[in-house]
Motif scaffolding. Structure first.
Motif, short mmCIF file in Angstrom:
data_model
loop_
_atom_site.label_atom_id
_atom_site.label_comp_id
_atom_site.label_asym_id
_atom_site.label_seq_id
_atom_site.Cartn_x
_atom_site.Cartn_y
_atom_site.Cartn_z
N SER A 199 17.32 26.52 2.46
CA SER A 199 17.80 26.65 3.84
C SER A 199 19.22 26.12 3.93
O SER A 199 19.71 25.45 3.01
N VAL A 200 19.87 26.43 5.05
CA VAL A 200 21.20 25.88 5.31
C VAL A 200 21.14 24.36 5.31
O VAL A 200 22.03 23.69 4.78
N ALA A 201 20.08 23.80 5.89
CA ALA A 201 19.94 22.35 5.95
C ALA A 201 19.92 21.73 4.56
O ALA A 201 20.59 20.72 4.31
N GLU A 202 19.17 22.32 3.65
CA GLU A 202 19.10 21.78 2.30
C GLU A 202 20.44 21.93 1.57
O GLU A 202 20.82 21.05 0.79
N SER A 203 21.13 23.02 1.81
CA SER A 203 22.47 23.17 1.22
C SER A 203 23.41 22.09 1.75
O SER A 203 24.18 21.49 0.99
N ARG A 204 23.36 21.84 3.04
CA ARG A 204 24.22 20.81 3.62
C ARG A 204 23.85 19.43 3.08
O ARG A 204 24.71 18.58 2.90
N CYS A 205 22.56 19.21 2.83
CA CYS A 205 22.14 17.92 2.28
C CYS A 205 22.73 17.69 0.90
O CYS A 205 23.29 16.62 0.63
N PHE A 247 13.83 17.15 4.46
CA PHE A 247 14.53 17.53 5.69
C PHE A 247 13.51 17.95 6.72
O PHE A 247 12.65 18.79 6.47
N ASP A 248 13.61 17.38 7.91
CA ASP A 248 12.65 17.61 8.99
C ASP A 248 13.26 18.59 9.97
O ASP A 248 13.97 18.20 10.90
N GLY A 249 13.00 19.88 9.78
CA GLY A 249 13.61 20.87 10.65
C GLY A 249 12.66 21.98 11.02
O GLY A 249 11.67 22.25 10.33
N LYS A 250 12.95 22.65 12.14
CA LYS A 250 12.11 23.72 12.65
C LYS A 250 11.99 24.86 11.64
O LYS A 250 10.92 25.45 11.45
N GLU A 251 13.11 25.18 10.96
CA GLU A 251 13.10 26.30 10.01
C GLU A 251 12.08 26.06 8.90
O GLU A 251 11.35 26.97 8.49
N LYS A 252 12.02 24.81 8.42
CA LYS A 252 11.08 24.49 7.35
C LYS A 252 9.65 24.65 7.82
O LYS A 252 8.79 25.18 7.10
N TYR A 253 9.36 24.18 9.03
CA TYR A 253 8.00 24.29 9.54
C TYR A 253 7.57 25.75 9.66
O TYR A 253 6.45 26.12 9.31
N ILE A 286 11.85 9.48 2.64
CA ILE A 286 12.76 9.39 3.78
C ILE A 286 12.92 10.77 4.39
O ILE A 286 13.21 11.75 3.69
N ARG A 287 12.69 10.85 5.70
CA ARG A 287 12.88 12.11 6.42
C ARG A 287 14.22 12.09 7.14
O ARG A 287 14.58 11.09 7.76
N ILE A 288 14.95 13.19 7.05
CA ILE A 288 16.24 13.28 7.72
C ILE A 288 16.27 14.52 8.59
O ILE A 288 15.45 15.44 8.43
N SER A 289 17.21 14.55 9.53
CA SER A 289 17.30 15.64 10.51
C SER A 289 18.74 16.11 10.62
O SER A 289 19.66 15.58 9.98
N TRP A 290 18.95 17.12 11.49
CA TRP A 290 20.30 17.63 11.72
C TRP A 290 21.24 16.53 12.21
O TRP A 290 22.42 16.52 11.87
N ALA A 291 20.72 15.63 13.01
CA ALA A 291 21.57 14.55 13.53
C ALA A 291 22.13 13.70 12.39
O ALA A 291 23.27 13.24 12.44
N ASP A 292 21.33 13.49 11.33
CA ASP A 292 21.80 12.73 10.18
C ASP A 292 22.96 13.43 9.46
O ASP A 292 23.85 12.79 8.91
N LEU A 293 22.93 14.76 9.47
CA LEU A 293 23.99 15.51 8.81
C LEU A 293 25.29 15.47 9.61
O LEU A 293 26.38 15.51 9.04
N GLU A 294 25.18 15.39 10.94
CA GLU A 294 26.37 15.35 11.77
C GLU A 294 27.05 13.99 11.71
O GLU A 294 28.28 13.89 11.80
#
Length: 311
Positions: A199-205, A247-253, A286-294
């Motif tokens: 996902s984009v989130a995992e790439s950003r991580c 990563f705790d995100g809607k896309e993953k769910y 450890i769970r992270i979210s979009w807010a952690d990336l910002e």
């Protein structure tokens, strides 16, 4: 409106409307009345389809109309081709359709179309929707060349995860285009690409971890108990440090949601999986979210503490 003139995306060309007896005045009345939406000169979409589409889908509507207008001397390319294959649109400019000329040299931008000049070999193009489109490896590199680093890596990661290209194929093509002005920039972007980002989130991580000098984690690691039974597949893991990041995100769910399963049931199943990993392995999760990336300062400090303690 004549339904047979409208394609599956809701796009219709002026020339087809005129040929069917709907002149420019009638087209203008349909636009004012809210039946049609003008995408660019000569290209329209039904307002119903346009209103229901997101930004990426609207871009693909524009691309469809442009490719129907143009002859066989251009190929859909760069970010437009990437979106046509299904790549993410995160921070991808969507105002222009991108094409590469196969015969006519020169670069220009006109009527919401960016014309690129570039040598295309036979292996660099393929057919899609009865038009030319740059092949996946060429598309991944061309798209990355016109994007900033982070969205470029997200697109590269997507092509790798989708199985449309490999890092080796990208690097081999990059050697062929060594004389191009974007060679060094693409080399740096490709160095950040990773197989395994879903996902984009995992790439950003993984970009975040790279930028802050953290050890490179293993992605999509299978965590098993002492009997070898699978406890779960985690996004990022530092096995030697007994640390997992999810990563705790809607896309993953939505990606892992089972048929007939509610979001609440999916969340509880994910929590049970995480608890089993903690209980059986003793690893920290450890769970992270979009807010952690910002604003990653607290997250990076926390990860460094865990990595140092385990070391």
């Amino acid at each position: 409106m004549l339904p047979h003139l409208i394609d599956d995306l809701g796009v219709v060309l002026r020339r087809d409307l005129v040929a069917a007896g709907i002149d420019d005045n009638a087209i203008a009345r349909r636009c004012r009345g809210g039946e049609l939406t003008r995408l660019r000169q000569g290209v329209y979409a039904t307002t119903t389809a346009y209103a229901a589409a997101d930004a990426a889908a609207r871009h693909l509507m524009l691309c469809r109309g442009v490719m129907r207008l143009y002859g066989p001397d251009v190929a859909l390319s760069h970010t437009s081709a990437a979106l046509a294959y299904g790549a993410p649109a995160w921070r991808v400019p969507l105002d222009l359709a991108h094409v590469t000329g196969l015969e006519t040299p020169g670069t220009r931008t006109q009527a919401r179309v960016r014309h690129h000049e570039g040598v295309c070999r036979v292996s660099d193009i393929s057919r899609r929707d009865r038009h030319w489109i740059t092949a996946p490896t060429r598309t991944a590199l061309d798209a990355a060349a016109v994007l900033a680093r982070d969205p470029a890596v997200c697109v590269l990661d997507w092509f790798l995860q989708a199985g449309l290209t490999t890092l080796q194929e990208c690097r081999s093509m990059l050697l062929v285009r060594r004389e191009w002005s974007d060679h060094l920039d693409l080399t740096l972007k490709l160095d950040h690409a990773r197989e395994g980002s879903q996902s984009v989130a995992e790439s950003r991580c993984h970009l975040l971890f790279d930028d802050h000098g953290l050890p490179r984690p293993t992605q999509q690691l299978e965590v098993r108990d002492e009997r070898g039974w699978l406890l779960g597949i985690v996004d990022f893991a530092w096995p030697e440090h007994r640390l997992v990041v999810e990563f705790d995100g809607k896309e993953k769910y939505h990606r892992h949601r089972r048929d007939g399963e509610s979001i609440e049931q999916m969340v509880m199943r994910e929590k049970d999986r995480e608890d089993r990993i903690r209980a059986v392995t003793g690893w920290t999760v450890i769970r992270i979210s979009w807010a952690d990336l910002e604003d990653p300062r607290l997250l990076i400090a926390r990860l460094r503490r865990h990595l140092a303690a385990a070391a």
